[in-house]
Scaffold this motif. Structure first.
Motif, short mmCIF file in Angstrom:
data_model
loop_
_atom_site.label_atom_id
_atom_site.label_comp_id
_atom_site.label_asym_id
_atom_site.label_seq_id
_atom_site.Cartn_x
_atom_site.Cartn_y
_atom_site.Cartn_z
N UNK A 194 0.82 -1.21 0.00
CA UNK A 194 0.00 0.00 0.00
C UNK A 194 0.85 1.26 0.00
N UNK A 195 2.02 1.23 0.63
CA UNK A 195 2.90 2.40 0.63
C UNK A 195 3.38 2.71 -0.79
N UNK A 196 3.71 1.68 -1.56
CA UNK A 196 4.13 1.88 -2.94
C UNK A 196 3.02 2.44 -3.81
N UNK A 197 1.82 1.92 -3.61
CA UNK A 197 0.66 2.41 -4.37
C UNK A 197 0.37 3.86 -3.99
N UNK A 198 0.43 4.17 -2.70
CA UNK A 198 0.17 5.54 -2.24
C UNK A 198 1.20 6.50 -2.82
N UNK A 199 2.48 6.10 -2.85
CA UNK A 199 3.52 6.96 -3.42
C UNK A 199 3.22 7.26 -4.89
N UNK B 193 0.14 9.65 -5.20
CA UNK B 193 0.45 11.03 -4.87
C UNK B 193 1.38 11.66 -5.89
N UNK B 194 2.35 10.89 -6.35
CA UNK B 194 3.32 11.43 -7.29
C UNK B 194 2.64 11.83 -8.60
N UNK B 195 1.77 10.98 -9.09
CA UNK B 195 1.10 11.24 -10.37
C UNK B 195 -0.03 12.24 -10.21
N UNK B 196 -0.96 11.95 -9.32
CA UNK B 196 -2.12 12.82 -9.16
C UNK B 196 -1.74 14.19 -8.60
#
Length: 101
Positions: free
Chosen positions: A31-36, A39-42
């Motif tokens: 989940x930390x990788x998905x969240x990064x 946030x990075x893209x959006x």
């Protein structure tokens, strides 16, 4: 893992590594990788207006390329470098036939 999922994995010659039951620490790393990535893209595109799907996809692709090329602090290398040195050599081509359910 259910039987159908196992057959699909065998067809594509991939391994399945399910998280351990009742082990929330396993889930947090993914989940930390998905969240990064989210946030990075959006975060970079939230104030941009797109007038076509192609324009939006191009902006997302550029953000993903920047994200993958960015050096990670703890490892000192980028995601792209890790992929090229570790994962790309282990990759195989897909089977001629698609998996059928």
């Amino acid at each position: 893992m259910n039987r159908t999922y196992g057959k699909m994995a065998a067809h594509y010659h991939v391994g399945i590594l399910p998280t351990r039951p009742r082990k929330p620490k396993d889930k947090a790393a993914v989940e930390a990788g998905v969240r990064f990535a989210q946030y990075y893209i959006l975060g970079r595109l939230r104030n941009v207006t797109f007038f076509s799907l192609a324009e939006c996809n191009a902006a997302i692709a550029a953000a993903v390329e920047r994200m993958n090329g960015r050096e990670m602090r703890r490892l000192g290398v980028s995601r792209r470098q890790l992929f090229d040195t570790i994962e790309r050599p282990a990759m195989q081509s897909l089977p001629e036939q698609d998996y059928e359910y």
